[in-house]
Structures are given as C-alpha cells and as structure tokens.
Design a protein around this motif. Structure first.
Motif, PDB file in Angstrom:
ATOM      1  N   GLY A 377      45.266  93.863  30.289  1.00  0.00           N
ATOM      2  CA  GLY A 377      46.675  93.585  30.515  1.00  0.00           C
ATOM      3  C   GLY A 377      47.047  93.495  31.978  1.00  0.00           C
ATOM      4  O   GLY A 377      48.091  92.923  32.325  1.00  0.00           O
ATOM      5  N   ASP A 378      46.220  94.048  32.860  1.00  0.00           N
ATOM      6  CA  ASP A 378      46.480  93.913  34.299  1.00  0.00           C
ATOM      7  C   ASP A 378      46.328  92.463  34.716  1.00  0.00           C
ATOM      8  O   ASP A 378      45.467  91.732  34.214  1.00  0.00           O
ATOM      9  N   ARG A 379      47.156  92.057  35.691  1.00  0.00           N
ATOM     10  CA  ARG A 379      47.112  90.676  36.191  1.00  0.00           C
ATOM     11  C   ARG A 379      46.417  90.639  37.541  1.00  0.00           C
ATOM     12  O   ARG A 379      46.663  91.508  38.402  1.00  0.00           O
ATOM     13  N   VAL A 380      45.553  89.642  37.737  1.00  0.00           N
ATOM     14  CA  VAL A 380      44.851  89.482  39.014  1.00  0.00           C
ATOM     15  C   VAL A 380      44.947  88.026  39.457  1.00  0.00           C
ATOM     16  O   VAL A 380      45.048  87.108  38.640  1.00  0.00           O
ATOM     17  N   ILE A 381      44.933  87.845  40.782  1.00  0.00           N
ATOM     18  CA  ILE A 381      45.028  86.502  41.351  1.00  0.00           C
ATOM     19  C   ILE A 381      43.690  85.795  41.171  1.00  0.00           C
ATOM     20  O   ILE A 381      42.619  86.372  41.389  1.00  0.00           O
ATOM     21  N   LEU A 382      43.766  84.522  40.800  1.00  0.00           N
ATOM     22  CA  LEU A 382      42.570  83.726  40.516  1.00  0.00           C
ATOM     23  C   LEU A 382      42.378  82.704  41.631  1.00  0.00           C
ATOM     24  O   LEU A 382      43.016  81.655  41.651  1.00  0.00           O
ATOM     25  N   GLY A 383      41.489  83.012  42.578  1.00  0.00           N
ATOM     26  CA  GLY A 383      41.155  82.073  43.652  1.00  0.00           C
ATOM     27  C   GLY A 383      42.143  82.098  44.807  1.00  0.00           C
ATOM     28  O   GLY A 383      43.332  82.393  44.646  1.00  0.00           O
ATOM     29  N   GLY A 384      41.649  81.767  46.014  1.00  0.00           N
ATOM     30  CA  GLY A 384      42.482  81.692  47.207  1.00  0.00           C
ATOM     31  C   GLY A 384      43.049  83.020  47.642  1.00  0.00           C
ATOM     32  O   GLY A 384      44.134  83.088  48.249  1.00  0.00           O
ATOM     33  N   GLN A 385      42.336  84.111  47.363  1.00  0.00           N
ATOM     34  CA  GLN A 385      42.871  85.430  47.668  1.00  0.00           C
ATOM     35  C   GLN A 385      43.108  85.639  49.164  1.00  0.00           C
ATOM     36  O   GLN A 385      43.942  86.465  49.561  1.00  0.00           O
ATOM     37  N   GLU A 386      42.384  84.903  50.009  1.00  0.00           N
ATOM     38  CA  GLU A 386      42.547  85.085  51.453  1.00  0.00           C
ATOM     39  C   GLU A 386      43.943  84.669  51.932  1.00  0.00           C
ATOM     40  O   GLU A 386      44.350  84.998  53.061  1.00  0.00           O
ATOM     41  N   ASN A 387      44.692  83.962  51.110  1.00  0.00           N
ATOM     42  CA  ASN A 387      46.034  83.510  51.492  1.00  0.00           C
ATOM     43  C   ASN A 387      47.108  84.561  51.238  1.00  0.00           C
ATOM     44  O   ASN A 387      48.275  84.339  51.570  1.00  0.00           O
ATOM     45  N   TYR A 388      46.722  85.701  50.640  1.00  0.00           N
ATOM     46  CA  TYR A 388      47.717  86.705  50.277  1.00  0.00           C
ATOM     47  C   TYR A 388      47.375  88.026  50.954  1.00  0.00           C
ATOM     48  O   TYR A 388      46.220  88.298  51.302  1.00  0.00           O
ATOM     49  N   SER A 389      48.377  88.839  51.131  1.00  0.00           N
ATOM     50  CA  SER A 389      48.204  90.118  51.813  1.00  0.00           C
ATOM     51  C   SER A 389      48.800  91.238  50.972  1.00  0.00           C
ATOM     52  O   SER A 389      49.617  91.011  50.065  1.00  0.00           O
ATOM     53  N   GLU A 390      48.383  92.465  51.269  1.00  0.00           N
ATOM     54  CA  GLU A 390      48.841  93.645  50.548  1.00  0.00           C
ATOM     55  C   GLU A 390      50.371  93.750  50.602  1.00  0.00           C
ATOM     56  O   GLU A 390      50.982  93.647  51.665  1.00  0.00           O
ATOM     57  N   GLY A 391      50.995  93.935  49.444  1.00  0.00           N
ATOM     58  CA  GLY A 391      52.439  94.116  49.363  1.00  0.00           C
ATOM     59  C   GLY A 391      53.235  92.836  49.308  1.00  0.00           C
ATOM     60  O   GLY A 391      54.458  92.870  49.101  1.00  0.00           O
ATOM     61  N   GLU A 392      52.589  91.710  49.507  1.00  0.00           N
ATOM     62  CA  GLU A 392      53.315  90.439  49.490  1.00  0.00           C
ATOM     63  C   GLU A 392      53.793  90.129  48.074  1.00  0.00           C
ATOM     64  O   GLU A 392      53.068  90.334  47.100  1.00  0.00           O
ATOM     65  N   ARG A 393      55.007  89.580  48.008  1.00  0.00           N
ATOM     66  CA  ARG A 393      55.571  89.209  46.720  1.00  0.00           C
ATOM     67  C   ARG A 393      55.216  87.756  46.418  1.00  0.00           C
ATOM     68  O   ARG A 393      55.329  86.899  47.290  1.00  0.00           O
ATOM     69  N   VAL A 394      54.771  87.487  45.190  1.00  0.00           N
ATOM     70  CA  VAL A 394      54.347  86.138  44.822  1.00  0.00           C
ATOM     71  C   VAL A 394      55.033  85.714  43.540  1.00  0.00           C
ATOM     72  O   VAL A 394      55.581  86.544  42.793  1.00  0.00           O
ATOM     73  N   ASP A 395      54.978  84.420  43.323  1.00  0.00           N
ATOM     74  CA  ASP A 395      55.493  83.845  42.084  1.00  0.00           C
ATOM     75  C   ASP A 395      54.287  83.539  41.189  1.00  0.00           C
ATOM     76  O   ASP A 395      53.549  82.588  41.438  1.00  0.00           O
ATOM     77  N   PRO A 396      54.014  84.364  40.125  1.00  0.00           N
ATOM     78  CA  PRO A 396      52.791  84.188  39.325  1.00  0.00           C
ATOM     79  C   PRO A 396      52.855  82.968  38.418  1.00  0.00           C
ATOM     80  O   PRO A 396      53.876  82.696  37.797  1.00  0.00           O
ATOM     81  N   ILE A 397      51.746  82.256  38.372  1.00  0.00           N
ATOM     82  CA  ILE A 397      51.569  81.154  37.428  1.00  0.00           C
ATOM     83  C   ILE A 397      50.404  81.555  36.514  1.00  0.00           C
ATOM     84  O   ILE A 397      49.249  81.616  36.937  1.00  0.00           O
ATOM     85  N   LEU A 398      50.704  81.879  35.264  1.00  0.00           N
ATOM     86  CA  LEU A 398      49.696  82.419  34.344  1.00  0.00           C
ATOM     87  C   LEU A 398      48.710  81.333  33.912  1.00  0.00           C
ATOM     88  O   LEU A 398      49.102  80.244  33.503  1.00  0.00           O
ATOM     89  N   VAL A 399      47.419  81.661  34.013  1.00  0.00           N
ATOM     90  CA  VAL A 399      46.333  80.762  33.599  1.00  0.00           C
ATOM     91  C   VAL A 399      45.605  81.413  32.429  1.00  0.00           C
ATOM     92  O   VAL A 399      45.237  82.589  32.485  1.00  0.00           O
ATOM     93  N   GLN A 400      45.409  80.651  31.373  1.00  0.00           N
ATOM     94  CA  GLN A 400      44.702  81.159  30.199  1.00  0.00           C
ATOM     95  C   GLN A 400      43.191  81.014  30.396  1.00  0.00           C
ATOM     96  O   GLN A 400      42.710  79.935  30.716  1.00  0.00           O
ATOM     97  N   GLU A 401      42.450  82.112  30.198  1.00  0.00           N
ATOM     98  CA  GLU A 401      40.993  82.112  30.302  1.00  0.00           C
ATOM     99  C   GLU A 401      40.410  82.778  29.061  1.00  0.00           C
ATOM    100  O   GLU A 401      41.045  83.662  28.476  1.00  0.00           O
TER     101      GLU A 401
END
Length: 428
Positions: A377-401
């Motif tokens: 149930g935890d959500r994790v970023i898929l790819g391009g992690q170097e573009n984000y930093s700790e605490g940054e707020r993002v707009d999630p786009i859910l990908v089905q895997e």
C-alpha cells in the motif's frame, strides 16, 4: 469645466489601474506556485510472488547399458533375439555348444559315484573293525577277570596276547574312521567339481541380466564366441542390452545455478517429440563442474514402462531455482542505490517525498522483493528519482504494475519446430 472633467476621469482611473496591477501580480504568484509542484509517476507496493526459473535442454539416456558376454567359449547354436526385441531378466538370449564341457560333466559324474562307493565301503569297514574290536576286548576282559579271581590260572603270556589283540583292533577302528573321513572329503570334492562343471555347462545358455531392449546384435548362428572372462578388449559380445524401462534425463546445470540444485527438487519436463509433459525429481548430480563447459551434469529418473520415450530423445526442462510467495513487491525501477544501500523515494499522506532505506530479497525481471522498509500500500516514485528531494511535495500520477514476476534464465532449449524447418530447408 473641461479641465475639471479630466481630473475627475484621472482620479477614477487610478484605482482601476491599481486593481488590474494587483490582479496581474496575484495571477503570476499563483502560476509560480503551480509550477513548483511537480508531478511524479508512482506505484503502489503490492503483495505478490517472484520466481526464478531455469530452462534447460536435456537428453534421455538408458538407465543401464550392458554388453552380454558368455562365460565360456563355444559355438553359437541358436540366438533367440534381434535388434529391438524386449527381453526380461533371466530370459535365454542364445545357446552355445561346448563339447568338452559335456565330456567333463560325465567324468565328474563318474567320480562322484565312485567317491560315494568309497565312502560306503569305509563305513562298512568301520562297522567290521568295531565288531572285531568288541569281541577281542571282551576276551581280554574275561581273561583279566579270571586272572584276578584266581592268580596263576591264566598264563601271563596268554593275558598279554589278548591285551595286544585288543589294542590292535582298537587301532583298526580308528584307522577305519580316518579312512571314512578321507572318503567323505573326497566325496565333497567330487561334488564340488561336478557343480563347477555343471555351472559352466549352464553358462552355455546365455541369459539376460536385466529387463531391457536389445539395441545391437553382434553374432550369428555358427560363430565361435569367446568367453568374456579375460582382459581381451577385442572379445565381441553377443548382444547389447539397454535398460529403457527406466531412463536418465541428463541436463547440464550452468555454474551460476549449481547452488540451487538439491536432491528431490521438482522439475517440469516437456518431451516435444511425443507431446508429453510430466514432473520429475532430481535423483543425482555429479557435484563436479566441467572445466570446459562450466556446467554440472544433473539427472532425473524417468519411468518409461511403455517405452514411449526412446533413449537419445531431447527434452526441455524447467527448474525452479528460487521463489518467494505472498511478499511485498515493487518495480526494480523504483530502487535507487546509494553507496551499498538500496533506497526508495516514497510519498507520505501529504504527497511529500520521504527517502527510505529498504532491504531487497529475490529479484525478478521487473520486480523485486522488499523484506524491510515498505509495507503493501505504500507509494514509491517510479524513475527519475534524482529530480526530487526530501520533503518536496509532488503531484502523484499512479501507474499500474503487476504484483508478480518470473525471472527466466536459459541454459539452452531444444526448438523441435526450428530443427524441423532447418532440415526441410527453412520455414514452410
């Protein structure tokens, strides 16, 4: 009047212009805020299975192959089997003729009868000697008793002669018993010799040592067949037998996968030539990696009572090297290696980035097992992690895997269709 009207117009326009400027500035601020919240592709950690399989090409081998030699040298009188015949253990395959053995067998029979007669004669000799000894011993005892009752009645010479005859007859009994023992031993030797020659005579009937199939025939009627009891490698066998009711499926396991091989492990086997699929178990392996091929020979025992599988046929086998069930899985793309530590960029309830250390288990082609650090149930970023930093707020786009994955390695497989097309000059 005109001047006053102009002043009034200017005074009225100033607040309106100020309002427009303020609105423009507010719009720019809102656009800037919207630009700062970046979108991110995210996946949800799920419960699933990951398996690691190995596809192998194997070849069927007979469980045993035996060259049948006779134990005696003789002429082939009759051969009862030919190539392809099924035989049973103890079945007569061929008959040899050895005239010398027949003569020897008769001779040992005569010796056996003579030894029995000698034993019977010595036994009668023992009875005769014992009877003579009993009579002479009784005479001596009577003379001795009379001499003791009335001294001088029996001459000493007569008493000594009676005693001498008594002792001599006792020696005759011992000699007769010794002769009987010798005759008995001679009888046993004659019996053993007869059994030996009889066994050789029995070897003229060459029998199958096991249940199997005749895969080659080397001799015909009338041929002189040499015995297989010497070290001459040029001695030709009568037939070659293959134990095909039980087969060995032999497969080369690559060096990297040897650690996964255990006795009793199940392997799925497909025999394309006959359209048969079954489950086998590892029966044995060499525990030795070939220096040239870097593979270890591994065998499965396969029941083949109907002989539907012929030795030499190929099979494609699938071996489960490792598997994990009902585990937490995430895509491998969600993992970031920082030094020696695997991490993921997860999102909290406010969609803020949280960098978390995770422990990874078995890997598949696209998924990896997470042992610690994440929950389903935890959500994790898929790819391009170097573009984000700790605490940054993002707009999630859910990908089905998918939740489950299989990593398939290949140690080589046999494509019967491709082989057929190759033989026929290409695809039809």
């Amino acid at each position: 009047m005109r001047k006053r009207t102009s002043l009034l117009l200017v005074a009225g326009l100033v607040p309106f212009v100020s309002f427009l400027v303020a609105c423009h500035r507010t719009g720019k601020s809102s656009e800037a805020k919207a630009d700062e919240i970046r979108s991110a592709r995210v996946v949800v950690a799920q419960r699933g299975n990951i398996a690691h399989t190995l596809s192998l090409a194997g070849q069927f081998q007979p469980y045993q192959v035996v060259d049948v030699h006779p134990k005696v040298t003789g002429f082939m009188v009759k051969i009862n089997v030919d190539i392809g015949d099924k035989v049973h253990k103890g079945q007569t395959l061929a008959v040899l003729e050895v005239p010398e053995l027949s003569a020897q067998l008769k001779g040992t029979g005569f010796e056996m009868e003579q030894a029995k007669d000698d034993l019977l004669r010595t036994q009668h000799e023992i009875k005769r000697a014992e009877a003579t000894h009993a009579a002479l011993h009784a005479d001596y005892e009577r003379l001795l008793e009379a001499s003791k009752a009335e001294p001088g009645l029996v001459a000493q010479q007569e008493l000594d002669d009676a005693q001498s005859k008594d002792l001599a007859s006792e020696s005759q009994v011992d000699a007769a018993k010794a002769a009987a023992d010798a005759a008995r031993e001679h009888t046993e030797v004659a019996h053993a010799d007869k059994d030996r020659v009889q066994a050789l005579q029995n070897y003229t009937n060459v029998v199958a040592p096991l249940d199997g199939v005749v895969i080659w025939r080397y001799a015909d009627t009338g041929a002189l067949i040499q015995s297989g009891t010497n070290s001459n490698e040029q001695d030709i066998p009568i037939v070659r037998l293959s134990e095909s009711g039980l087969l060995r499926l032999r497969m080369p396991i690559p060096e990297d996968d040897v650690k996964f091989v255990h006795i009793g492990d199940q392997i799925q086997v497909r025999v394309d030539a006959i359209g048969r699929t079954f489950i086998g178990k590892i029966a044995r392996f060499t525990r030795d990696v070939n220096f040239e091929t870097r593979t270890m020979e591994t065998e499965i025992d396969v029941e083949n009572r109907d002989l539907s599988i012929d030795p030499g046929m190929y099979a494609n086998a699938q071996m489960h090297l490792a598997h994990a069930e009902n585990i937490t899985t995430i895509p491998v793309e969600a993992l970031v290696l920082k030094g020696d530590q695997q991490t993921v960029y997860s999102l909290d309830a406010d969609n803020r980035v949280r960098i978390r250390n995770v422990e990874i288990g078995i890997r598949g082609t696209k998924l990896a097992e997470v042992k610690n650090g994440l929950q389903p149930g935890d959500r994790v970023i898929l790819g391009g992690q170097e573009n984000y930093s700790e605490g940054e707020r993002v707009d999630p786009i859910l990908v089905q895997e998918p939740a489950s994955d299989v990593l398939r390695d290949s140690g080589g497989v046999i494509d019967m269709k491709a082989e057929s097309e190759e033989k026929n000059g290409g695809p039809q």
